[in-house]
Enzyme design. Structure first.
Site, PDB file in Angstrom:
ATOM      1  N   SER A 126      49.281  48.401  32.525  1.00  0.00           N
ATOM      2  CA  SER A 126      49.791  46.634  32.182  1.00  0.00           C
ATOM      3  C   SER A 126      50.019  46.564  30.867  1.00  0.00           C
ATOM      4  O   SER A 126      48.459  46.900  30.577  1.00  0.00           O
ATOM      5  CB  SER A 126      49.339  46.138  33.442  1.00  0.00           C
ATOM      6  OG  SER A 126      49.442  44.710  33.181  1.00  0.00           O
ATOM      7  N   TYR A 151      42.678  41.681  39.726  1.00  0.00           N
ATOM      8  CA  TYR A 151      43.749  42.902  38.807  1.00  0.00           C
ATOM      9  C   TYR A 151      44.355  43.840  38.049  1.00  0.00           C
ATOM     10  O   TYR A 151      43.636  44.912  37.585  1.00  0.00           O
ATOM     11  CB  TYR A 151      45.381  41.913  39.408  1.00  0.00           C
ATOM     12  CG  TYR A 151      46.426  42.856  38.546  1.00  0.00           C
ATOM     13  CD1 TYR A 151      47.064  43.795  39.742  1.00  0.00           C
ATOM     14  CD2 TYR A 151      46.843  42.255  37.470  1.00  0.00           C
ATOM     15  CE1 TYR A 151      48.607  45.072  38.891  1.00  0.00           C
ATOM     16  CE2 TYR A 151      48.300  43.470  36.943  1.00  0.00           C
ATOM     17  CZ  TYR A 151      48.428  44.114  38.188  1.00  0.00           C
ATOM     18  OH  TYR A 151      49.691  45.267  37.197  1.00  0.00           O
ATOM     19  N   LYS A 155      42.927  47.668  36.372  1.00  0.00           N
ATOM     20  CA  LYS A 155      43.735  48.439  35.390  1.00  0.00           C
ATOM     21  C   LYS A 155      43.309  48.895  33.967  1.00  0.00           C
ATOM     22  O   LYS A 155      43.609  49.976  34.021  1.00  0.00           O
ATOM     23  CB  LYS A 155      45.500  47.925  34.478  1.00  0.00           C
ATOM     24  CG  LYS A 155      45.960  47.254  36.135  1.00  0.00           C
ATOM     25  CD  LYS A 155      46.902  48.283  36.564  1.00  0.00           C
ATOM     26  CE  LYS A 155      47.808  47.887  37.864  1.00  0.00           C
ATOM     27  NZ  LYS A 155      47.813  49.274  38.094  1.00  0.00           N
TER      28      LYS A 155
END
Ligand code: UD1
Length: 337
Positions: A126, A151, A155
């Site tokens: 992302s 979150y 990543k």
């Protein structure tokens, strides 16, 4: 026999669209999904579009035993790893669940891939890894900033795990795709985003408001340092995004890729929240009642991609217009209703 690809999270939003594009390109797809945030009917939608029913394995990818079983059974050449938890707010409430889901599953695949001769892994990352960049648009060389949520941190950690495994000489390749803001649905309206509960992301909330399911869209802040004061993002059509995965997988299968490659997947154009609302109204003729509220914690002010590396090396480019993309999101919403 067609080349087999494992798509983890293939019943999810981006995973289902990517399965369609892989099948259209002649790959045989095996979906591994635990249906924790998706529905089995998505498989029917994929079959209606392509005429081919992908093989479906209901497994939890954070379970190493199940991962081994699936790889032993199907002997895939490549893996596209989407399966992950992805809600920023929820990750702040349940950090351990995020670290467990998003990191264990990747470790399982990286450990087991060499045993079954898998050539490579395409990883869903992302633009969140860039935080708020000082210089826009962002290139793949832009600095990685400390994550603002568990979150986002998963990543970053996953990217580092892949990098370290490849540097240590693991016998597979990886292509890391950093998505900007994927929106829209398949033009057939057979598959799209299925938010469970109140949508957290802009476009599903917007289409539900346009459909009368929600009273008003809350615009999070109009006092940012941007031309109209609302945040800017790079909204990319989900089918365009999915096609990049096919190109990335082709590179791995045809042994054209470096051991590890990184690509920004965006359009190169930033749009503000207010611009997006107005474009939606123009494209669909439907009014979206909205109200300005305070800033959302953790939001960055503005970000958009420099996609020229992907354009040049992958020969991939986002081609769908924002109007068509917003119309596809609206058609999908009407179908859901
Ligand atoms: C976030 C994550 C991204 C993740 C994506 C998918 C960050 C910085 N970004 O993107 O990594 O991949 O979610 O879950 O962690 N907005 C409103 N009203 C709403 C909803 C959103 O005004 O009801 C605004 C937001 O303030 C933002 C824009 O719309 O400016 C886009 O928001 P959203 O769709 O949630 O995506 P991101 O926060 O950009």
């Amino acid at each position: 026999m067609n080349t087999k690809i494992l798509v983890t999270g293939g019943a999810g939003y981006i995973g289902s669209h990517t399965t369609v594009e892989l099948q259209n390109a002649g790959y045989e797809v095996i979906i591994a999904d635990n249906l924790s945030n998706s529905r089995i009917e998505v498989i029917d939608g994929i079959e209606r579009i392509t005429g081919i029913r992908p093989v479906f394995e209901q497994i939890d990818c954070s379970d190493e035993h199940m991962v081994r079983e699936v790889l032993d059974k199907h002997r895939v050449k490549g893996i596209i790893h989407f399966a992950a938890s992805k809600a920023v707010g929820e990750s702040v409430q349940k950090p351990l669940m995020y670290y467990r889901n998003n990191i264990d599953s990747l470790l399982n695949f990286l450990e087991v891939m060499p045993v079954y001769g898998v050539k490579g892994l395409v990883f869903s990352s992302s633009c969140t890894v860039y935080g708020q960049p000082d210089v826009l648009p962002v290139t793949e060389q832009s600095p990685i900033r400390p994550a603002t949520s568990p979150y986002g941190n998963t990543k970053q950690i996953d990217e580092e795990i892949i990098r370290d495994a490849i540097h240590a000489g693991h016998p597979y390749k990886s292509i890391i795709l950093r998505y900007f803001n994927p929106i829209g649905a398949h033009p057939s309206a057979e598959i799209g985003e299925l938010p469970i509960g109140i949508p957290q992301n802009l476009v599903p909330f917007l289409t539900q408001t346009a459909a009368g399911i929600r009273d008003k869209l809350a615009v999070f802040g109009n006092d940012y340092n941007t031309p109209d004061g609302s945040c800017i993002r790079d909204y990319i059509n989900v089918v365009d995004l999915s096609r990049a995965h096919v190109v990335a997988m082709n590179r791995i299968i045809n042994s054209q890729s470096e051991p590890i490659e990184y690509y920004n997947l965006g359009t190169g154009k930033g749009l503000s929240v207010l611009q997006l609302i107005s474009l939606f109204e123009k494209a669909t003729g439907v009014k979206v009642p909205y109200t300005i509220v305070g800033r959302r914690e953790g939001d960055i002010e503005q970000i958009w991609a420099d996609p020229s590396h992907a354009n040049k090396v992958l020969g991939w480019k986002a081609v769908e217009t924002i109007e068509d993309t917003l119309r596809s999101a609206w058609r999908w919403q009407q179908k859901l209703k």
